[in-house]
Design a protein around this motif. Structure first.
Motif, short mmCIF file in Angstrom:
data_model
loop_
_atom_site.label_atom_id
_atom_site.label_comp_id
_atom_site.label_asym_id
_atom_site.label_seq_id
_atom_site.Cartn_x
_atom_site.Cartn_y
_atom_site.Cartn_z
N THR A 94 64.33 -15.62 186.23
CA THR A 94 63.33 -16.58 186.66
C THR A 94 61.95 -16.17 186.15
N GLU A 95 61.01 -17.11 186.23
CA GLU A 95 59.64 -16.80 185.81
C GLU A 95 59.04 -15.68 186.66
N SER A 96 59.35 -15.66 187.97
CA SER A 96 58.79 -14.64 188.84
C SER A 96 59.25 -13.25 188.42
N LEU A 97 60.46 -13.14 187.89
CA LEU A 97 60.97 -11.86 187.44
C LEU A 97 60.14 -11.31 186.30
N ASN A 98 59.66 -12.20 185.42
CA ASN A 98 58.86 -11.77 184.29
C ASN A 98 57.49 -11.25 184.71
N GLU A 99 57.07 -11.57 185.94
CA GLU A 99 55.75 -11.13 186.41
C GLU A 99 55.81 -9.83 187.19
N ILE A 100 57.01 -9.31 187.42
CA ILE A 100 57.16 -8.09 188.20
C ILE A 100 56.82 -6.86 187.36
N ASP A 101 56.18 -5.87 187.96
CA ASP A 101 55.93 -4.59 187.32
C ASP A 101 57.20 -3.76 187.43
N TRP A 102 57.98 -3.70 186.37
CA TRP A 102 59.27 -3.02 186.42
C TRP A 102 59.15 -1.53 186.67
N HIS A 103 58.02 -0.94 186.31
CA HIS A 103 57.89 0.50 186.47
C HIS A 103 57.74 0.90 187.94
N THR A 104 57.38 -0.04 188.79
CA THR A 104 57.18 0.29 190.20
C THR A 104 58.22 -0.37 191.11
N ILE A 105 58.86 -1.41 190.62
CA ILE A 105 59.86 -2.10 191.45
C ILE A 105 61.19 -2.09 190.72
N LYS A 106 61.93 -1.01 190.88
CA LYS A 106 63.16 -0.81 190.12
C LYS A 106 64.25 -1.83 190.46
N ARG A 107 64.24 -2.36 191.67
CA ARG A 107 65.34 -3.23 192.08
C ARG A 107 65.39 -4.52 191.28
N TRP A 108 64.28 -4.86 190.59
CA TRP A 108 64.28 -6.08 189.80
C TRP A 108 64.85 -5.86 188.40
N TYR A 109 65.15 -4.64 188.10
CA TYR A 109 65.61 -4.34 186.75
C TYR A 109 66.88 -5.12 186.43
N PRO A 110 66.92 -5.83 185.29
CA PRO A 110 68.02 -6.75 185.00
C PRO A 110 69.25 -6.05 184.44
N HIS A 111 69.95 -5.32 185.28
CA HIS A 111 71.11 -4.56 184.81
C HIS A 111 72.18 -5.45 184.19
N ILE A 112 72.42 -6.60 184.79
CA ILE A 112 73.47 -7.47 184.28
C ILE A 112 73.11 -7.98 182.89
N THR A 113 71.87 -8.40 182.72
CA THR A 113 71.43 -8.89 181.42
C THR A 113 71.57 -7.79 180.36
N LEU A 114 71.15 -6.59 180.67
CA LEU A 114 71.25 -5.49 179.71
C LEU A 114 72.70 -5.10 179.47
N GLY A 115 73.54 -5.21 180.50
CA GLY A 115 74.96 -4.93 180.32
C GLY A 115 75.59 -5.90 179.33
N LEU A 116 75.21 -7.18 179.42
CA LEU A 116 75.72 -8.17 178.48
C LEU A 116 75.20 -7.90 177.07
N PHE A 117 73.95 -7.48 176.98
CA PHE A 117 73.39 -7.19 175.66
C PHE A 117 74.07 -5.96 175.06
N GLN A 118 74.43 -5.02 175.90
CA GLN A 118 75.18 -3.86 175.45
C GLN A 118 76.52 -4.30 174.85
N ALA A 119 77.16 -5.26 175.50
CA ALA A 119 78.43 -5.79 174.99
C ALA A 119 78.23 -6.49 173.65
N ILE A 120 77.13 -7.22 173.51
CA ILE A 120 76.83 -7.90 172.25
C ILE A 120 76.74 -6.88 171.12
N LEU A 121 76.04 -5.77 171.38
CA LEU A 121 75.88 -4.74 170.36
C LEU A 121 77.23 -4.13 169.98
N HIS A 122 78.07 -3.83 170.97
CA HIS A 122 79.36 -3.23 170.67
C HIS A 122 80.25 -4.19 169.90
#
Length: 203
Positions: A94-122
């Protein structure tokens, strides 16, 4: 009617499902549309819009078709879209996710999105893919760019299951950007993972 999605590109695609191991639940999916092994000049979905703005001097516009793939069906399960507005987007960003400071709020980190991107690379490495097409929502493009995953827009927004931006990327360049901007993301995406990926083009 049979609740199975299939289109004209599946016969030349590879697919990956992302599993949440604590519950053995599939939480995301992505596919990579490859060049047709017999007819490499057949168009990719993004090319059918006939809106791509090409720059002939740029090497990314002259990739061998057999090394080009389109990222497609990038989606997260509705069960994992619990924050306000997430269910409106296939990727759950969501747009609100893009406004979050990821360095201070770890829970917003998009693990699922990065997991899918990891699959794309493999999958790309398994099939010799060096260039990616992608047709993405602007919010996903902005999110990925904050992790160093930067694609180049190559056309106007188009209506394709919602407004999407046609993009292209050179795999090597994208990985270099990730390593320079977010080494932790690069380390995660390029790490060895336990995957089960169909090594053949889907029949």
């Amino acid at each position: 009617p049979d609740k199975i999605e299939f289109d004209e590109y599946d016969y030349r695609s590879v697919h990956c499902l992302l599993m949440y191991r604590p519950s053995n639940t599939f939480i995301g999916t992505v596919r990579l549309i490859l060049a047709d092994p017999q007819h490499s000049n057949l168009p990719y979905p993004i090319e059918k819009f006939d809106i791509l703005r090409r720059t002939s001097r740029d090497k990314m516009w002259k990739p061998p078709r057999t090394k080009l793939a389109e990222i497609s069906r990038f989606a997260v399960s509705k069960q994992f879209k619990r924050r306000r507005g997430e269910s409106l987007f296939p990727h759950g960003i969501t747009e609100s996710l893009n406004e979050i400071d990821w360095h201070t709020i770890k829970r917003w980190y998009p693990h699922i999105t990065l997991g899918l991107f990891q699959a794309i690379l493999h999958m790309s490495r398994q099939h010799g893919v060096e260039y990616w097409y992608a047709n993405m929502e602007p919010s996903l493009i902005r999110l990925l760019s904050r992790t160093g995953i930067k694609f180049t827009p190559v056309g106007p927004l188009v209506e394709y299951y919602g407004l999407r931006q046609p993009c292209i990327g050179v795999v090597e360049n994208i990985l270099d950007d990730i390593q320079n901007i977010r080494y932790d993301v690069w380390e995660f995406i390029t790490s060895e993972i336990q995957v089960t990926i169909d090594s053949n083009i889907t029949n």
